[in-house]
Design an enzyme around this catalytic site. Structure first.
Site, short mmCIF file in Angstrom:
data_model
loop_
_atom_site.label_atom_id
_atom_site.label_comp_id
_atom_site.label_asym_id
_atom_site.label_seq_id
_atom_site.Cartn_x
_atom_site.Cartn_y
_atom_site.Cartn_z
N HIS A 75 0.82 -1.22 0.00
CA HIS A 75 0.00 0.00 0.00
C HIS A 75 0.85 1.27 0.00
O HIS A 75 0.53 2.24 -0.69
CB HIS A 75 -0.99 -0.04 1.18
CG HIS A 75 -2.01 -1.12 1.01
ND1 HIS A 75 -2.46 -1.92 2.02
CD2 HIS A 75 -2.64 -1.56 -0.11
CE1 HIS A 75 -3.34 -2.80 1.53
NE2 HIS A 75 -3.46 -2.59 0.26
N ASP A 150 -17.67 -1.31 -12.10
CA ASP A 150 -16.50 -1.83 -12.81
C ASP A 150 -15.56 -0.66 -13.11
O ASP A 150 -15.98 0.34 -13.71
CB ASP A 150 -16.96 -2.50 -14.11
CG ASP A 150 -15.80 -3.19 -14.84
OD1 ASP A 150 -14.75 -2.54 -15.04
OD2 ASP A 150 -15.95 -4.36 -15.21
N GLY A 151 -14.31 -0.79 -12.72
CA GLY A 151 -13.35 0.29 -12.91
C GLY A 151 -13.17 0.66 -14.38
O GLY A 151 -12.98 1.84 -14.70
N ASP A 169 -5.40 -0.76 -8.38
CA ASP A 169 -5.12 -1.74 -7.32
C ASP A 169 -5.95 -2.99 -7.62
O ASP A 169 -6.92 -3.30 -6.95
CB ASP A 169 -5.48 -1.15 -5.96
CG ASP A 169 -5.10 -2.09 -4.82
OD1 ASP A 169 -4.43 -3.10 -5.08
OD2 ASP A 169 -5.51 -1.80 -3.68
N ASP A 172 -5.05 -10.23 -9.85
CA ASP A 172 -4.39 -10.73 -11.05
C ASP A 172 -5.33 -10.58 -12.25
O ASP A 172 -6.55 -10.47 -12.07
CB ASP A 172 -3.99 -12.19 -10.84
CG ASP A 172 -2.87 -12.30 -9.81
OD1 ASP A 172 -1.89 -11.55 -9.94
OD2 ASP A 172 -3.01 -13.09 -8.86
N1 SAM Z 1 -3.23 -5.94 -3.51
C1 SAM Z 1 -3.96 -6.94 -4.14
C2 SAM Z 1 -3.17 -7.89 -4.96
O1 SAM Z 1 -2.34 -7.48 -5.75
O2 SAM Z 1 -3.38 -9.08 -4.78
C3 SAM Z 1 -5.16 -6.40 -4.78
C4 SAM Z 1 -6.09 -6.00 -3.72
S1 SAM Z 1 -7.63 -5.36 -4.02
C5 SAM Z 1 -8.48 -6.19 -2.73
C6 SAM Z 1 -8.26 -5.90 -5.55
C7 SAM Z 1 -9.72 -5.49 -5.70
O3 SAM Z 1 -10.01 -5.23 -7.05
C8 SAM Z 1 -10.70 -6.53 -5.20
O4 SAM Z 1 -11.38 -6.01 -4.10
C9 SAM Z 1 -11.63 -6.76 -6.40
O5 SAM Z 1 -12.98 -6.92 -6.05
C10 SAM Z 1 -11.41 -5.49 -7.20
N2 SAM Z 1 -11.70 -5.60 -8.63
C11 SAM Z 1 -11.48 -6.65 -9.46
N3 SAM Z 1 -11.86 -6.35 -10.71
C12 SAM Z 1 -12.31 -5.08 -10.69
C13 SAM Z 1 -12.86 -4.21 -11.68
N4 SAM Z 1 -12.98 -4.59 -12.95
N5 SAM Z 1 -13.23 -2.96 -11.29
C14 SAM Z 1 -13.10 -2.56 -10.00
N6 SAM Z 1 -12.61 -3.35 -9.02
C15 SAM Z 1 -12.22 -4.59 -9.36
#
Ligand code: SAM
Length: 296
Positions: A75, A150-151, A169, A172
């Site tokens: 972080h 969705d981002g 963030d 995978d």
């Molecule tokens: N630090 C972590 C890692 O590298 O393993 C990532 C942590 S963070 C919890 C990842 C977040 O991205 C998850 O909460 C997941 O729900 C979110 N996420 C996945 N796809 C996404 C998308 N298309 N738009 C927004 N958020 C998304």
């Protein structure tokens, strides 16, 4: 992976949680689940368990996302490297990051507004309830706006030149996370960055996925004039150092001098547990085996 489905130690006690995300690389990591705290079987399978070395651990569809023991590394490096390099960021966009850890570190800077776009509200709710030290009140900060979306869709619909820093963030590049690694997504990020802005994202573990990193670098270079990579060592992300991409149109940003970084940290009274001005600069120095992937 669901707790109970992972591999077990020879004695079957305690339970071992086996992360299978790097199976294609012939590599697995196992952590003992000394106590399973909670599981949420929604759109994504979420689990929180306790481990004697890492503290509380969040897994998402079987992949370790955050542990309370070592989350500061990832972080701090995802937030302070772009924000300290930029030096005057007012508007920050976080995509993913529903654990709130990146937001917590971003909010240590004098930013005007932070927009956090997380696809799964269950991540936010679970983290606030079971691992509150990670967000540490970030979701209550009046400068933060949380959007459940969705981002990639959010970026498509955002106005041009809206953000100084974008922090992707993401987990995978599988499942919902795959949308946050495409060329079209990066082009849209470039469009909504202000002049002099920077985007960072995690770029996997170069030792295990060097070919993927090479393709990732090419994809980023199609949208950004200057793409550099920096490293961090997060104990729970096993397989060597993790790579982070640093993409911008301002080639001077990645070379922010130590005295400038130190002055910025001092004005914020920011003493990181991992990030320091010297670590910041050193993180951009790549061993040849990693540099070879991004220059080919
Ligand atoms: N630090 C972590 C890692 O590298 O393993 C990532 C942590 S963070 C919890 C990842 C977040 O991205 C998850 O909460 C997941 O729900 C979110 N996420 C996945 N796809 C996404 C998308 N298309 N738009 C927004 N958020 C998304």
């Amino acid at each position: 992976m669901k707790p109970g489905e992972g591999g077990r130690s020879a004695s079957s006690d305690p339970q071992w949680i086996t992360e299978t995300v790097a199976d294609a690389a012939g590599f697995r990591t196992a952590l003992s689940a000394d106590r399973v705290v909670r599981e949420v079987a929604g759109e994504q399978h979420l689990a929180v368990f306790e481990n004697r070395s890492f503290g509380r651990v969040l897994t998402l569809d079987g992949a370790i996302q955050v542990t309370t023991g070592d989350e500061f590394v990832y972080h701090e490096m995802m937030a302070h490297v772009p924000l300290m390099a930029h030096g005057a960021a007012a508007y920050v966009l976080i995509l993913g990051g529903g654990d709130g850890g990146v937001a917590r570190e971003v909010l240590r800077h004098p930013v005007a507004g932070v927009t956090l776009v997380e696809i799964d509200r269950a991540v936010v709710d679970l983290m606030v309830a079971e691992m509150p030290s990670v967000s540490a009140g970030a979701f209550d900060d009046p400068r933060l706006t949380l959007a459940i979306a969705d981002g990639a869709d959010f970026v498509d619909g955002a106005a041009e030149a809206s953000f100084d820093v974008i922090i992707v963030d993401a987990p995978d590049p599988v499942g919902a996370g795959a949308a946050l690694f495409t060329g079209a997504f990066y082009a849209a990020c470039r469009r909504i960055l202000r002049p002099g802005g920077v985007m960072v994202c995690q770029s996997g573990m170069p030792f295990l996925s060097g070919d993927w990193l090479a393709g990732h670098a090419q994809t980023l270079r199609a949208s950004f004039a200057d793409v550099a990579f920096y490293l961090s060592v997060v104990p729970s992300y096993t397989g060597g150092p993790m790579a982070h991409a640093f993409a911008t149109s301002d080639s001077a940003l990645k070379d922010a001098p130590a005295h400038l970084l130190a002055a910025r940290a001092s004005s914020l009274r920011l003493a990181g547990r991992y990030w320091t001005p010297a670590i910041h600069r050193a993180a951009f120095v790549l061993p040849p085996y990693i540099a070879a992937h991004i220059t080919r």
